[in-house]
Structures are given as structure tokens and as C-alpha cells.
Write an enzyme that holds these catalytic residues in place. Structure first.
Site, PDB file in Angstrom:
ATOM      1  N   ASP A  57      74.047  54.903  21.755  1.00  0.00           N
ATOM      2  CA  ASP A  57      74.727  54.711  22.937  1.00  0.00           C
ATOM      3  C   ASP A  57      74.125  53.853  23.896  1.00  0.00           C
ATOM      4  O   ASP A  57      72.870  53.777  24.404  1.00  0.00           O
ATOM      5  CB  ASP A  57      74.632  55.974  23.978  1.00  0.00           C
ATOM      6  N   ASP A  93      68.996  52.068  18.562  1.00  0.00           N
ATOM      7  CA  ASP A  93      69.604  53.258  19.444  1.00  0.00           C
ATOM      8  C   ASP A  93      71.203  53.122  19.306  1.00  0.00           C
ATOM      9  O   ASP A  93      71.708  52.037  18.803  1.00  0.00           O
ATOM     10  CB  ASP A  93      69.181  53.054  21.112  1.00  0.00           C
ATOM     11  N   ASP A 153      68.493  49.827  24.659  1.00  0.00           N
ATOM     12  CA  ASP A 153      68.967  49.507  26.110  1.00  0.00           C
ATOM     13  C   ASP A 153      68.100  50.114  27.043  1.00  0.00           C
ATOM     14  O   ASP A 153      68.350  50.084  28.361  1.00  0.00           O
ATOM     15  CB  ASP A 153      70.357  49.590  26.309  1.00  0.00           C
TER      16      ASP A 153
END
Length: 229
Positions: A12, A10, A170
Site C-alpha cells: 500500500d 511494501d 513509502d
């Protein structure tokens, strides 16, 4: 099983700390459309989703037309923001070193993100990471996470099976996407969802730093990259 493996990241909240810019752009979009001011914690919760889906979560009472209008206003705000000198989205500590180690160990690298391709290209250029990722899956060409489309297309790009991929992210959206694809899932603790949320969504391990990333990925896949099967 192929001797190659793919680590899909990922962006961001995993590779780059972009929350300030995302919150600022969403706040400006709401303001421009007279929707009030979103709470920063609300915006951080939807980071990782594709933009229109994120707007729908933030504004569940609004129409799809409004969701698209907010998404368009957000894009305009973000484009303007990128022209300013103080809007860099910094890499989290250890990112560059972790990517270097994975490549030395024979891993292929990929991205799966709710960002647009333009946003990804801007980030890669800013951090001189162009050419590091063999597959880049964005919101432009895929349904929003947690739909497994991004990982399926990443696997196809590399000629791999889904069980030869590890998703590193995250948010619960990343972990649920990996679970839907039946790929391995590794969470990171410095992003936008809690440890409990990551584990409940399917994270096999949650990292506090990238220092031991290669060892963790070896553990969750049960082999060394480059080992013939």
C-alpha cells in the site's frame, strides 16, 4: 555472500494506490461503532502498520478490545468493498516494468506488508501478479512494522542474509524495519510519509519514480545481481 539478492516491496502506497479504499473502510468501521469520523490524513498516516496496531494509533484513548473491534469492522467493510466494481487499487506508474527489469537482472522479489494474506492475494490476482514474489510476509504471520520479523522471515525463505535484502517502501515504518534488520532501505516519494520522515528513519535513497530502480538497488548493495562473491 550469495550471488542472489532480494528486493522486498511494501504494498500500500508503494506498489498500489489504495488510500481511497483504506480511508473509506476505516470511516465505515468507525461509523458502525459510533466512534465518529476519522480525518483522512489521520488514516493515511497509519497505512503500513498492521491493522490492530493502526487502530491503536488512531484511537489511543480506547481499550484493546475496542481496537480489535474496529479492526474487525474494517475487515468486514473492506471485504464488502472488494465486491463492488469500482474499487480497484491501481498500480502506481512503472511498477510492472520495474518488476520485469529486476527479474531480468536476476533479483528475487518479495513483499512485506501490513495487509492480510487475503488482501495481498486479492491484489495479486487483480493485477495478474501471481507467482512473481518468492516470499510474501503479511500481518497474519508477523508483528507489525517496524519490527524486523518480516525481513528476517523473508531472508530465511530465500536462504539469504539480511544484508542481501533491500526494502522498498513509502513509510518510515518500512525504513525503520530495514534499519532494525540491518538491511538496505530505499524509499519512494509518492506514498504516505514525507521525504524528511523517510530519510530520518533510514532511507538511503528516495525515488521519485521507478525508472532507475535497478540502478539504485545496485548502488545500495554495491554489486550486480548474479555477480559471484
Amino acid at each position: 555472500m550469495s550471488h542472489l539478492r532480494l528486493a522486498v516491496f511494501d504494498v500500500d502506497g508503494t506498489l498500489v494506490d489504495s488510500q481511497h479504499n483504506i480511508v473509506s473502510a476505516m470511516t465505515e468501521a468507525w461509523s458502525n461503532l459510533n466512534l465518529g469520523i476519522p480525518r483522512p490524513e489521520q488514516v493515511r498516516r497509519i497505512i503500513g502498520l498492521s491493522l490492530v496496531d493502526a487502530c491503536a494509533v488512531l484511537l489511543p484513548w480506547a481499550t484493546p478490545t475496542t481496537h480489535r473491534a474496529v479492526a474487525d469492522a474494517y475487515k468486514e467493510a473492506f471485504r464488502a468493498m472488494r465486491l463492488l466494481p469500482d474499487t480497484m487499487e491501481p498500480l502506481f506508474p512503472g511498477v510492472r516494468e520495474a518488476l520485469d527489469r529486476l527479474e531480468r537482472e536476476g533479483w528475487l522479489l518479495g513483499l512485506a506488508t501490513g495487509k492480510s494474506r487475503r488482501g495481498v492475494d486479492s491484489m495479486l490476482q487483480a493485477h495478474e501478479l501471481e507467482g512473481r514474489f518468492v516470499t510474501i510476509q503479511t500481518a497474519d504471520d508477523n508483528p507489525s512494522k517496524p519490527n524486523p520479523s518480516m525481513l528476517r522471515r523473508a531472508a530465511a525463505d530465500c536462504g539469504l542474509e539480511l544484508n542481501e535484502i533491500v526494502m522498498i517502501g513509502d513509510t518510515a515504518y518500512d525504513m525503520a524495519m530495514a534499519a532494525a534488520a540491518r538491511s538496505a532501505a530505499v524509499g519512494v516519494s509518492w506514498g504516505y510519509h514525507s521525504l524528511d520522515e523517510l530519510q530520518r528513519a533510514g532511507a538511503q535513497v528516495v525515488l521519485d519514480t521507478f525508472d532507475n530502480l535497478t540502478e539504485v538497488l545496485d548502488a545500495v548493495t554495491g554489486e550486480k545481481a548474479g555477480d559471484a562473491q
